[in-house]
Design an enzyme around this catalytic site. Structure first.
Site, short mmCIF file in Angstrom:
data_model
loop_
_atom_site.label_atom_id
_atom_site.label_comp_id
_atom_site.label_asym_id
_atom_site.label_seq_id
_atom_site.Cartn_x
_atom_site.Cartn_y
_atom_site.Cartn_z
N GLY A 12 0.86 -1.20 0.19
CA GLY A 12 0.12 0.10 0.16
C GLY A 12 0.87 1.26 -0.09
N SER A 13 2.15 1.30 -0.56
CA SER A 13 2.80 2.41 -0.50
C SER A 13 2.13 3.64 -1.54
CB SER A 13 4.34 2.10 -0.81
OG SER A 13 4.31 1.74 -2.29
N HIS A 109 0.78 0.77 -12.95
CA HIS A 109 1.31 -0.37 -13.50
C HIS A 109 2.94 -0.02 -13.50
CE1 HIS A 109 2.21 -4.25 -15.33
NE2 HIS A 109 3.07 -3.78 -16.25
#
Ligand code: GAR
Length: 215
Positions: A12-13, A109
């Protein structure tokens, strides 16, 4: 105030980078819910710390992938979420969610699409031997990382790079362009025309072409 729902599977950075930009007042938005498909996702700790409601939805509880996404869709719609953000969500989104949120689901991405879609974009880039890679924010469609591209940023690939080092270099730019794309959406400045995303009154930021920390 744009109402956001975040889907994540792990660390979750990117989620954190978005929280930070919202809290700093640079994006006019509110994260209504974090949904995870993994009960151990560190993203949950980040949500707790920032008072963001979170929900674990176990894909194994559903007979089909479509039913799993119907549940996610219903949770998002019940909170009147307007933009869905995939922040390291390691699954292919299916129709029930796509149809409820056309051009309203954003993904990050870790490669310059259309090169190296799918898993391990950074490792694919190293194995292929490209000299430049980077990251892409795009709207999500039915394909794997094929939707209209919003922003990309590039980094060099060094001959002695490991997957880990290249990933770290790319991640720094992910944390810049993902919040940037969300800010543009929140400001109503993204117009999708077929495959192309037009950005109103946009000056290309330097981060798209240079990275001061090339090592
Ligand atoms: C990020 O590098 C993101 O680009 C990648 O997973 C990582 C999640 O990190 N996503 C994909 O590969 C999607 N196919 P984070 O949980 O720290 O944001």
């Amino acid at each position: 105030m744009l109402r956001i729902g975040v889907l994540a599977s792990g660390r979750g950075s990117n989620f954190q980078a978005i929280i930070d930009e919202i809290e700093a007042g640079r994006i006019t938005a509110k994260i209504e819910i974090l949904i995870v498909d993994n009960p151990n996702a560190y993203a949950i700790e980040r949500a707790k710390k920032h008072g963001i409601p979170h929900l674990f939805i176990n894909p194994k509880d559903f007979e089909t992938k479509e039913k799993f996404y119907e549940r996610i869709r219903d949770e998002l719609l019940s909170r009147e979420v307007e933009l869905v953000v995939l922040a390291g969500f390691m699954r292919i989104v299916r129709k029930p969610l796509l149809e409820a949120y056309p051009n309203r689901i954003m993904n990050i991405h870790p490669a310059l699409l259309p090169s190296f879609p799918g898993l391990h974009g950074q490792r694919q880039a190293i194995d292929y031997g490209v000299k430049i890679s980077g990251c892409t924010v795009h709207f999500v469609d039915e394909g794997v990382d094929t939707g209209p591209i919003i922003i990309q940023a590039a980094v060099p690939v060094h001959p002695d790079d490991t997957e880990e080092r290249l990933s770290e270099r790319i991640l720094k730019l992910e944390h810049k362009i993902f919040p940037e794309a969300i800010r543009l959406f929140a400001e109503g400045r993204l117009k999708v025309e077929g495959r192309k995303v037009k950005i109103e009154n946009y000056r290309l930021p330097e981060i798209q072409f240079t990275n001061p920390e090339t090592r």
